[in-house]
Design a protein around this motif. Sequence first.
Motif, PDB file in Angstrom:
ATOM      1  N   ALA A  98       0.831  -1.207   0.000  1.00  0.00           N
ATOM      2  CA  ALA A  98       0.000   0.000   0.000  1.00  0.00           C
ATOM      3  C   ALA A  98       0.862   1.251   0.000  1.00  0.00           C
ATOM      4  N   GLN A  99       2.019   1.187   0.645  1.00  0.00           N
ATOM      5  CA  GLN A  99       2.957   2.307   0.661  1.00  0.00           C
ATOM      6  C   GLN A  99       3.344   2.710  -0.759  1.00  0.00           C
ATOM      7  N   GLN A 100       3.368   1.727  -1.658  1.00  0.00           N
ATOM      8  CA  GLN A 100       3.682   1.999  -3.069  1.00  0.00           C
ATOM      9  C   GLN A 100       2.423   2.013  -3.939  1.00  0.00           C
ATOM     10  N   GLU A 101       1.268   2.200  -3.289  1.00  0.00           N
ATOM     11  CA  GLU A 101      -0.032   2.325  -3.961  1.00  0.00           C
ATOM     12  C   GLU A 101      -0.406   1.065  -4.733  1.00  0.00           C
ATOM     13  N   LYS A 102      -0.054  -0.084  -4.192  1.00  0.00           N
ATOM     14  CA  LYS A 102      -0.354  -1.343  -4.872  1.00  0.00           C
ATOM     15  C   LYS A 102      -1.026  -2.331  -3.917  1.00  0.00           C
ATOM     16  N   PHE A 103      -1.845  -1.804  -2.992  1.00  0.00           N
ATOM     17  CA  PHE A 103      -2.496  -2.720  -2.055  1.00  0.00           C
ATOM     18  C   PHE A 103      -3.512  -3.612  -2.763  1.00  0.00           C
ATOM     19  N   LYS A 104      -4.286  -3.043  -3.684  1.00  0.00           N
ATOM     20  CA  LYS A 104      -5.336  -3.831  -4.333  1.00  0.00           C
ATOM     21  C   LYS A 104      -4.781  -5.065  -5.038  1.00  0.00           C
ATOM     22  N   PRO A 105      -3.769  -4.948  -5.919  1.00  0.00           N
ATOM     23  CA  PRO A 105      -3.246  -6.169  -6.539  1.00  0.00           C
ATOM     24  C   PRO A 105      -2.586  -7.111  -5.535  1.00  0.00           C
ATOM     25  N   PHE A 106      -1.994  -6.571  -4.472  1.00  0.00           N
ATOM     26  CA  PHE A 106      -1.432  -7.441  -3.429  1.00  0.00           C
ATOM     27  C   PHE A 106      -2.545  -8.241  -2.758  1.00  0.00           C
ATOM     28  N   TYR A 107      -3.593  -7.541  -2.355  1.00  0.00           N
ATOM     29  CA  TYR A 107      -4.762  -8.145  -1.691  1.00  0.00           C
ATOM     30  C   TYR A 107      -5.367  -9.240  -2.574  1.00  0.00           C
ATOM     31  N   GLU A 108      -5.579  -8.925  -3.841  1.00  0.00           N
ATOM     32  CA  GLU A 108      -6.213  -9.896  -4.735  1.00  0.00           C
ATOM     33  C   GLU A 108      -5.300 -11.092  -4.999  1.00  0.00           C
ATOM     34  N   THR A 109      -4.007 -10.857  -5.131  1.00  0.00           N
ATOM     35  CA  THR A 109      -3.074 -11.947  -5.410  1.00  0.00           C
ATOM     36  C   THR A 109      -2.911 -12.867  -4.215  1.00  0.00           C
ATOM     37  N   VAL A 110      -2.681 -12.295  -3.041  1.00  0.00           N
ATOM     38  CA  VAL A 110      -2.406 -13.113  -1.855  1.00  0.00           C
ATOM     39  C   VAL A 110      -3.639 -13.909  -1.436  1.00  0.00           C
ATOM     40  N   TYR A 111      -4.811 -13.296  -1.486  1.00  0.00           N
ATOM     41  CA  TYR A 111      -6.026 -14.063  -1.199  1.00  0.00           C
ATOM     42  C   TYR A 111      -6.276 -15.098  -2.296  1.00  0.00           C
ATOM     43  N   GLY A 112      -6.074 -14.709  -3.537  1.00  0.00           N
ATOM     44  CA  GLY A 112      -6.332 -15.621  -4.652  1.00  0.00           C
ATOM     45  C   GLY A 112      -5.443 -16.846  -4.647  1.00  0.00           C
ATOM     46  N   GLU A 113      -4.221 -16.716  -4.118  1.00  0.00           N
ATOM     47  CA  GLU A 113      -3.265 -17.817  -4.099  1.00  0.00           C
ATOM     48  C   GLU A 113      -3.106 -18.422  -2.706  1.00  0.00           C
ATOM     49  N   GLN A 114      -4.022 -18.112  -1.815  1.00  0.00           N
ATOM     50  CA  GLN A 114      -3.910 -18.546  -0.414  1.00  0.00           C
ATOM     51  C   GLN A 114      -3.677 -20.047  -0.264  1.00  0.00           C
ATOM     52  N   GLU A 115      -4.393 -20.843  -1.033  1.00  0.00           N
ATOM     53  CA  GLU A 115      -4.255 -22.296  -0.911  1.00  0.00           C
ATOM     54  C   GLU A 115      -2.854 -22.769  -1.303  1.00  0.00           C
ATOM     55  N   ASN A 116      -2.153 -22.001  -2.112  1.00  0.00           N
ATOM     56  CA  ASN A 116      -0.816 -22.386  -2.550  1.00  0.00           C
ATOM     57  C   ASN A 116       0.249 -22.129  -1.481  1.00  0.00           C
ATOM     58  N   TRP A 117       0.104 -21.024  -0.727  1.00  0.00           N
ATOM     59  CA  TRP A 117       1.172 -20.638   0.193  1.00  0.00           C
ATOM     60  C   TRP A 117       0.910 -20.966   1.654  1.00  0.00           C
ATOM     61  N   SER A 131       8.200 -12.767  -4.617  1.00  0.00           N
ATOM     62  CA  SER A 131       7.701 -13.059  -5.967  1.00  0.00           C
ATOM     63  C   SER A 131       6.430 -12.275  -6.273  1.00  0.00           C
ATOM     64  N   VAL A 132       5.579 -12.088  -5.266  1.00  0.00           N
ATOM     65  CA  VAL A 132       4.369 -11.276  -5.449  1.00  0.00           C
ATOM     66  C   VAL A 132       4.760  -9.835  -5.773  1.00  0.00           C
ATOM     67  N   ALA A 133       5.716  -9.307  -5.031  1.00  0.00           N
ATOM     68  CA  ALA A 133       6.156  -7.926  -5.239  1.00  0.00           C
ATOM     69  C   ALA A 133       6.684  -7.701  -6.649  1.00  0.00           C
ATOM     70  N   GLN A 134       7.207  -8.757  -7.264  1.00  0.00           N
ATOM     71  CA  GLN A 134       7.806  -8.636  -8.590  1.00  0.00           C
ATOM     72  C   GLN A 134       6.832  -8.934  -9.726  1.00  0.00           C
ATOM     73  N   LYS A 135       5.606  -9.302  -9.399  1.00  0.00           N
ATOM     74  CA  LYS A 135       4.621  -9.546 -10.444  1.00  0.00           C
ATOM     75  C   LYS A 135       4.370  -8.258 -11.228  1.00  0.00           C
ATOM     76  N   GLU A 137       1.759  -6.749 -12.208  1.00  0.00           N
ATOM     77  CA  GLU A 137       0.682  -5.890 -11.721  1.00  0.00           C
ATOM     78  C   GLU A 137       1.067  -5.107 -10.461  1.00  0.00           C
ATOM     79  N   LEU A 138       2.156  -5.531  -9.794  1.00  0.00           N
ATOM     80  CA  LEU A 138       2.663  -4.778  -8.643  1.00  0.00           C
ATOM     81  C   LEU A 138       3.962  -4.050  -9.011  1.00  0.00           C
TER      82      LEU A 138
END
Length: 216
Positions: A98-117, A131-135, A137-138
């Motif tokens: 969120a500090q870098q104005e990318k909370f929404k894609p972080f939120y969607e990615t981490v919840y979306g991949e929850q079963e994996n991690w 790896s999420v930070a380097q996607k 969309e972020l």
Amino acid sequence: MVVAGVAAVLLAGYGLTMLASGSGYDLAVKDPSSGTADAPVVIEEFADFQCPACKVAAAPIKEVLKAYPTQVRFVYRDFPIPGHEHARVAAAAGLCAAQQEKFKPFYETVYGEQENWVAFDRAAFDAYLVSVAQKPELNLDLADFNACRASRDAKREVENDYQEGISRSVDSTPTFFINGVKRAEVLSVFQWIQLINAELEKKGLQPENTPSQPQS
């Protein structure tokens, strides 16, 4: 729904332990939010990125925010459940995205991949967050992201949210407050429509849109 169910003294000790390490960082974002600041309906969510029910709750919220872009403000607050190994680390990382104005894609990615991690050990989960930070969309500034999430400031802000939740009788995730009224459950799109439209009606307002609902 995940229940905290831990004595207050243990909760305090848990938070203080997490704050013991880390350096300073100028954290500008306290509670990530979307929607207009003067929206007539404010939804606050106390949630945990490792909570399965929070993942389920995220999809209806996404539809609501698309349908009520100026009438609903959504505020995300961290309530990491003790015993969820990655919850506090994920919460701090979310603030740093969120500090870098990318909370929404972080939120969607981490919840979306929850079963994996969710079963990762700590080292693997840390690598996952990188790896999420380097996607695309972020595409975060990785040095800044890592410095932020390792800082006392990010950990302290997670703890502040957690303690605020305790003070407001939050004991499970997700817990929502709709214009200050508590709802500790996963809500469907239809239930959100009813609640939001009722709040708008109280203020003499008409809904700007109607969210699309999944087909049964």
